[in-house]
Design a protein around this motif. Sequence first.
Motif, short mmCIF file in Angstrom:
data_model
loop_
_atom_site.label_atom_id
_atom_site.label_comp_id
_atom_site.label_asym_id
_atom_site.label_seq_id
_atom_site.Cartn_x
_atom_site.Cartn_y
_atom_site.Cartn_z
N SER A 33 0.91 -1.24 -0.01
CA SER A 33 0.02 0.14 0.07
C SER A 33 0.96 1.23 0.06
O SER A 33 0.63 2.14 -0.75
CB SER A 33 -0.88 -0.03 1.35
OG SER A 33 -1.66 1.25 1.31
N ALA A 34 1.77 1.34 0.66
CA ALA A 34 2.87 2.26 0.91
C ALA A 34 3.65 2.72 -0.61
O ALA A 34 3.85 3.58 -0.76
CB ALA A 34 3.89 2.02 1.82
N ILE A 35 4.08 1.38 -1.22
CA ILE A 35 4.45 1.66 -2.42
C ILE A 35 3.60 2.27 -3.36
O ILE A 35 3.84 3.09 -4.14
CB ILE A 35 5.02 0.21 -3.03
CG1 ILE A 35 6.32 -0.10 -1.92
CG2 ILE A 35 5.33 0.17 -4.32
CD1 ILE A 35 6.86 -1.54 -2.36
N GLU A 36 2.35 1.71 -3.42
CA GLU A 36 1.29 1.99 -4.34
C GLU A 36 1.08 3.67 -4.14
O GLU A 36 0.49 4.21 -4.99
CB GLU A 36 0.18 1.34 -4.47
CG GLU A 36 0.28 -0.10 -5.01
CD GLU A 36 -1.00 -0.92 -5.04
OE1 GLU A 36 -2.07 -0.41 -4.51
OE2 GLU A 36 -0.97 -1.89 -5.57
N GLN A 37 1.13 4.03 -2.98
CA GLN A 37 0.72 5.40 -2.72
C GLN A 37 1.78 6.47 -2.69
O GLN A 37 1.86 7.67 -2.87
CB GLN A 37 0.31 5.59 -1.29
CG GLN A 37 -1.01 4.97 -1.08
CD GLN A 37 -1.53 5.00 0.56
OE1 GLN A 37 -1.27 5.97 1.23
NE2 GLN A 37 -1.83 3.74 0.76
#
Length: 169
Positions: A33-37
């Motif tokens: 999630s942190a990578i996608e954001q």
Amino acid sequence: MDIKNRIRDLRKEQHLTQSEFAEKIGMGQAGLSAIEQGIRNITERNIMLICERFNVRREWLEKGIEPIYKETINSVLDEACKELNLDHIEKQFLAAYLAVPEETRQHFKTSLKQILENYHVINEEKIETVTVQSNHKLTTEEKRQIMNEKFDAEEKKSSLQADVNKKMA
């Protein structure tokens, strides 16, 4: 579009949740999630695993350069079959051939070569005999030579067949 968006799009195209996608590349849902954001950078290890697990090209994942997916043996075979107008059986034959170990393919090539050489000898014999017979009457020496060639071809055929049978056994 940047890498984070390509990862998200790939995940959605694969119909996977963040948890499912993350599990396939050995990380947690929160990390993905942190990578996608764009909060967290993707690691080299994760790039390699995404490319490996989802069969995508590194150039696409990092820079967006298409095609997205790596060519597989099936995609290459499909393209070759279209190009050469091969049917389903011929495609299965090629796929089976490519699936066996190199040593087995080498034995198969040797046997096939012998069969083709034998076929070529038989065809040459028929063509030569027809040509000679249609052009003139044969002398005794020509008849003797043709018979010797036929005997040689039959011996070679028998020898090749015995070799093929031995290798197939």
